[in-house]
Design a protein around this motif. Structure first.
Motif, PDB file in Angstrom:
ATOM      1  N   VAL A   1     -24.900 112.337  20.110  1.00 11.79           N
ATOM      2  CA  VAL A   1     -24.598 111.061  19.471  1.00 11.79           C
ATOM      3  C   VAL A   1     -25.252 111.083  18.101  1.00 11.79           C
ATOM      4  O   VAL A   1     -26.431 111.429  17.983  1.00 11.79           O
ATOM      5  CB  VAL A   1     -25.129 109.890  20.322  1.00 11.79           C
ATOM      6  N   PRO A   2     -24.520 110.750  17.030  1.00  7.60           N
ATOM      7  CA  PRO A   2     -25.078 110.916  15.677  1.00  7.60           C
ATOM      8  C   PRO A   2     -26.146 109.885  15.346  1.00  7.60           C
ATOM      9  O   PRO A   2     -26.019 108.701  15.665  1.00  7.60           O
ATOM     10  CB  PRO A   2     -23.853 110.745  14.778  1.00  7.60           C
ATOM     11  N   GLY A   3     -27.194 110.350  14.686  1.00  9.02           N
ATOM     12  CA  GLY A   3     -28.196 109.463  14.130  1.00  9.02           C
ATOM     13  C   GLY A   3     -27.875 109.168  12.675  1.00  9.02           C
ATOM     14  O   GLY A   3     -26.803 109.533  12.165  1.00  9.02           O
ATOM     15  N   PRO A   4     -28.773 108.525  11.951  1.00  8.08           N
ATOM     16  CA  PRO A   4     -28.534 108.235  10.537  1.00  8.08           C
ATOM     17  C   PRO A   4     -28.255 109.505   9.736  1.00  8.08           C
ATOM     18  O   PRO A   4     -28.959 110.500   9.861  1.00  8.08           O
ATOM     19  CB  PRO A   4     -29.845 107.569  10.096  1.00  8.08           C
ATOM     20  N   GLY A   5     -27.185 109.469   8.941  1.00  6.62           N
ATOM     21  CA  GLY A   5     -26.850 110.611   8.102  1.00  6.62           C
ATOM     22  C   GLY A   5     -26.253 111.782   8.840  1.00  6.62           C
ATOM     23  O   GLY A   5     -26.253 112.901   8.322  1.00  6.62           O
ATOM     24  N   GLN A   6     -25.715 111.557  10.044  1.00  7.10           N
ATOM     25  CA  GLN A   6     -25.149 112.648  10.831  1.00  7.10           C
ATOM     26  C   GLN A   6     -23.722 112.328  11.276  1.00  7.10           C
ATOM     27  O   GLN A   6     -23.330 111.164  11.398  1.00  7.10           O
ATOM     28  CB  GLN A   6     -25.995 112.901  12.082  1.00  7.10           C
ATOM     29  N   LEU A   7     -22.968 113.396  11.530  1.00  3.77           N
ATOM     30  CA  LEU A   7     -21.630 113.316  12.109  1.00  3.77           C
ATOM     31  C   LEU A   7     -21.610 114.129  13.392  1.00  3.77           C
ATOM     32  O   LEU A   7     -22.363 115.087  13.538  1.00  3.77           O
ATOM     33  CB  LEU A   7     -20.582 113.920  11.158  1.00  3.77           C
ATOM     34  N   VAL A   8     -20.724 113.757  14.310  1.00  2.00           N
ATOM     35  CA  VAL A   8     -20.406 114.633  15.427  1.00  2.00           C
ATOM     36  C   VAL A   8     -19.029 115.228  15.158  1.00  2.00           C
ATOM     37  O   VAL A   8     -18.075 114.498  14.846  1.00  2.00           O
ATOM     38  CB  VAL A   8     -20.393 113.877  16.772  1.00  2.00           C
ATOM     39  N   VAL A   9     -18.933 116.540  15.237  1.00  6.10           N
ATOM     40  CA  VAL A   9     -17.669 117.236  15.028  1.00  6.10           C
ATOM     41  C   VAL A   9     -17.275 117.921  16.334  1.00  6.10           C
ATOM     42  O   VAL A   9     -18.063 118.692  16.905  1.00  6.10           O
ATOM     43  CB  VAL A   9     -17.786 118.287  13.902  1.00  6.10           C
ATOM     44  N   ARG A  10     -16.062 117.628  16.794  1.00  5.19           N
ATOM     45  CA  ARG A  10     -15.522 118.326  17.968  1.00  5.19           C
ATOM     46  C   ARG A  10     -14.866 119.607  17.453  1.00  5.19           C
ATOM     47  O   ARG A  10     -13.926 119.564  16.675  1.00  5.19           O
ATOM     48  CB  ARG A  10     -14.522 117.447  18.705  1.00  5.19           C
ATOM     49  N   THR A  11     -15.376 120.746  17.882  1.00  2.00           N
ATOM     50  CA  THR A  11     -15.014 122.013  17.258  1.00  2.00           C
ATOM     51  C   THR A  11     -13.691 122.568  17.772  1.00  2.00           C
ATOM     52  O   THR A  11     -13.390 122.504  18.958  1.00  2.00           O
ATOM     53  CB  THR A  11     -16.124 123.056  17.467  1.00  2.00           C
ATOM     54  N   GLU A  12     -12.928 123.157  16.835  1.00  2.00           N
ATOM     55  CA  GLU A  12     -11.733 123.945  17.164  1.00  2.00           C
ATOM     56  C   GLU A  12     -12.091 125.431  17.262  1.00  2.00           C
ATOM     57  O   GLU A  12     -11.581 126.152  18.117  1.00  2.00           O
ATOM     58  CB  GLU A  12     -10.676 123.788  16.078  1.00  2.00           C
ATOM     59  N   ALA A  13     -12.927 125.874  16.319  1.00  2.00           N
ATOM     60  CA  ALA A  13     -13.318 127.283  16.251  1.00  2.00           C
ATOM     61  C   ALA A  13     -14.738 127.373  15.721  1.00  2.00           C
ATOM     62  O   ALA A  13     -15.161 126.562  14.891  1.00  2.00           O
ATOM     63  CB  ALA A  13     -12.365 128.063  15.347  1.00  2.00           C
TER      64      ALA A  13
ATOM     65  N   VAL B   1     -19.222 109.002  13.666  1.00  2.00           N
ATOM     66  CA  VAL B   1     -19.868 108.892  12.361  1.00  2.00           C
ATOM     67  C   VAL B   1     -21.132 108.057  12.520  1.00  2.00           C
ATOM     68  O   VAL B   1     -21.081 106.923  13.012  1.00  2.00           O
ATOM     69  CB  VAL B   1     -18.937 108.238  11.326  1.00  2.00           C
ATOM     70  N   GLY B   2     -22.263 108.599  12.127  1.00  2.00           N
ATOM     71  CA  GLY B   2     -23.525 107.893  12.248  1.00  2.00           C
ATOM     72  C   GLY B   2     -23.768 106.930  11.103  1.00  2.00           C
ATOM     73  O   GLY B   2     -23.038 106.921  10.091  1.00  2.00           O
ATOM     74  N   PRO B   3     -24.799 106.101  11.219  1.00  2.00           N
ATOM     75  CA  PRO B   3     -25.165 105.188  10.137  1.00  2.00           C
ATOM     76  C   PRO B   3     -25.484 105.943   8.852  1.00  2.00           C
ATOM     77  O   PRO B   3     -25.930 107.088   8.881  1.00  2.00           O
ATOM     78  CB  PRO B   3     -26.417 104.481  10.691  1.00  2.00           C
ATOM     79  N   GLU B   4     -25.219 105.305   7.739  1.00  2.00           N
ATOM     80  CA  GLU B   4     -25.545 105.830   6.404  1.00  2.00           C
ATOM     81  C   GLU B   4     -24.670 107.008   5.993  1.00  2.00           C
ATOM     82  O   GLU B   4     -24.993 107.711   5.037  1.00  2.00           O
ATOM     83  CB  GLU B   4     -27.029 106.237   6.328  1.00  2.00           C
ATOM     84  N   VAL B   5     -23.563 107.229   6.693  1.00  2.00           N
ATOM     85  CA  VAL B   5     -22.628 108.285   6.309  1.00  2.00           C
ATOM     86  C   VAL B   5     -21.433 107.665   5.622  1.00  2.00           C
ATOM     87  O   VAL B   5     -20.824 106.718   6.138  1.00  2.00           O
ATOM     88  CB  VAL B   5     -22.163 109.090   7.538  1.00  2.00           C
ATOM     89  N   THR B   6     -21.091 108.168   4.459  1.00  2.00           N
ATOM     90  CA  THR B   6     -19.907 107.718   3.737  1.00  2.00           C
ATOM     91  C   THR B   6     -19.018 108.916   3.436  1.00  2.00           C
ATOM     92  O   THR B   6     -19.479 110.048   3.374  1.00  2.00           O
ATOM     93  CB  THR B   6     -20.278 107.013   2.423  1.00  2.00           C
ATOM     94  N   GLY B   7     -17.728 108.657   3.239  1.00  2.00           N
ATOM     95  CA  GLY B   7     -16.809 109.718   2.833  1.00  2.00           C
ATOM     96  C   GLY B   7     -16.099 110.403   3.972  1.00  2.00           C
ATOM     97  O   GLY B   7     -15.205 111.225   3.730  1.00  2.00           O
ATOM     98  N   TYR B   8     -16.454 110.101   5.220  1.00  2.00           N
ATOM     99  CA  TYR B   8     -15.803 110.721   6.371  1.00  2.00           C
ATOM    100  C   TYR B   8     -15.427 109.656   7.384  1.00  2.00           C
ATOM    101  O   TYR B   8     -16.149 108.669   7.570  1.00  2.00           O
ATOM    102  CB  TYR B   8     -16.719 111.762   7.033  1.00  2.00           C
ATOM    103  N   GLU B   9     -14.302 109.890   8.050  1.00  2.00           N
ATOM    104  CA  GLU B   9     -13.833 108.977   9.082  1.00  2.00           C
ATOM    105  C   GLU B   9     -13.510 109.767  10.341  1.00  2.00           C
ATOM    106  O   GLU B   9     -13.246 110.984  10.283  1.00  2.00           O
ATOM    107  CB  GLU B   9     -12.582 108.227   8.619  1.00  2.00           C
ATOM    108  N   ILE B  10     -13.505 109.083  11.474  1.00  2.00           N
ATOM    109  CA  ILE B  10     -13.126 109.718  12.724  1.00  2.00           C
ATOM    110  C   ILE B  10     -11.714 110.281  12.597  1.00  2.00           C
ATOM    111  O   ILE B  10     -10.804 109.619  12.099  1.00  2.00           O
ATOM    112  CB  ILE B  10     -13.211 108.705  13.888  1.00  2.00           C
ATOM    113  N   GLY B  11     -11.545 111.523  13.004  1.00  2.00           N
ATOM    114  CA  GLY B  11     -10.257 112.206  12.915  1.00  2.00           C
ATOM    115  C   GLY B  11     -10.127 113.135  11.740  1.00  2.00           C
ATOM    116  O   GLY B  11      -9.232 113.985  11.720  1.00  2.00           O
TER     117      GLY B  11
END
Length: 321
Positions: free
Chosen positions: A38-50, A82-92
């Motif tokens: 689960v993402p904390g501040p300034g982090q993303l979770v990415v579900r990997t393809e490769a 998308v964790g808190p304090e993250v900008t520029g990225y959205e789910i998907g």
């Protein structure tokens, strides 16, 4: 016991992750069920393809320091949280880049500073080859101040980064590209990537001097590369293998050695990284780049590690879900 999952922050679902039983490259690498990060501040979770498999994991398993959640490396996937304090990225969003640990799992924690958007429609294996290996290959050519019409020699020319450096040198107008490889059985592969000549590390001669050497091996090959330079030639050293150079061998013909770190550029010039990745996507779309990779299922990490350790890989080695 180490697990290839990122640090768990809060409560999430479950995922698969590869278990590491301490040191050693011959361990079973069992797949286990783990809690999803689960993402904390300034982090993303990415579900990997490769995810990539490279020399870094071999060195860690052979006795280097191992992160508590397992090794890191390159990945391509989709933003899942998308964790808190993250900008520029959205789910998907489809993204690619590097994580420092927890790579070998269905989902990883990532820093926005170390990833960037990946165009949809690009094969995950091609994208994974370019997000780091391609970025390094293009950047070392730029660091060498390469100009159209110059000649280039690439060491580790059959590696994930080296084979792309050969292709990029040709695409950007090199008059002659020499591929230096560890054994003659890699010669056909190097030529298929566009090399005009192929030499082996043990060969007595590396042919006519070149304007630029891109060294991804280090050790004694650094001096060998300097000796292969023409007057005013430039060698870019980008391997963790170290090496020493006789300063006297630089003076008479005004040769130079340039150190390179993609990590430093990523931290200090993220806009440059984005520009170069955009250039790589365009070269891929135009057919100038043809990433080569050995692709294995996620649960065959042991086979992938053995390929790297034995230096039998041609191009990138990666695992796909």
């Amino acid at each position: 016991m180490l697990y290839a999952a990122a640090e768990i922050i809060g409560e999430g679902g479950h995922m698969r992750g590869i278990r590491f039983d301490g040191q050693g490259t011959r361990q079973p690498f069992e797949v286990a069920e783990l809690a999803e990060p689960v993402p904390g501040p300034g982090q993303l979770v990415v579900r990997t393809e490769a995810v990539g498999v490279g020399i870094g994991i071999v060195r860690m398993l052979a006795g280097g320091s191992m992160p508590s959640s397992g090794p890191g490396g390159e990945m391509v996937g989709h933003v899942a949280a998308v964790g808190p304090e993250v900008t520029g990225y959205e789910i998907g969003d489809r993204v690619g880049g590097v994580v420092f640990e927890g790579l070998y799992a269905d989902a990883v924690l990532a820093s926005p500073a170390l990833i960037s958007l990946v165009p949809r429609g690009i094969d995950a294996g091609d994208a994974l080859s370019l997000v780091r290996g391609g970025l390094i290959a293009l950047s070392v050519l730029r660091a060498a101040r390469f100009e159209r019409g110059e000649s280039v020699l690439v060491t580790a020319a059959a590696s994930g980064t080296g084979h792309l450096a050969v292709q990029l040198a040709k695409a950007l107008g090199a008059s002659r590209v020499v591929a230096a490889v560890g054994s003659a059985d890699k010669a056909d592969f190097a030529r298929s990537c566009g090399a005009d000549e192929v030499v082996t590390y043990s060969g007595e001669s590396w042919g006519e001097p070149v304007d630029v050497v891109l060294d991804g091996v280090g050790g004694e090959l650094v001096q060998r590369g300097v000796d292969a330079l023409a007057p005013h030639g430039r060698l870019v050293a980008f391997s963790a293998g170290g090496g020493t150079v006789d300063a006297g061998s630089l003076l008479g013909e005004l040769k130079s050695v340039i150190g390179f770190s993609i990590g430093l550029i990523s931290r200090r010039q993220p806009e440059l990284v984005d520009e170069r990745r955009a250039e790589l996507w365009a070269l891929l779309a135009g057919g100038a780049l043809r990433p080569a990779a050995t692709t294995l299922p996620f649960d065959r990490l042991a086979e992938a590690v053995e390929l790297i350790e034995s230096r039998r890989n041609l191009g990138r080695v990666l695992l796909r879900h």
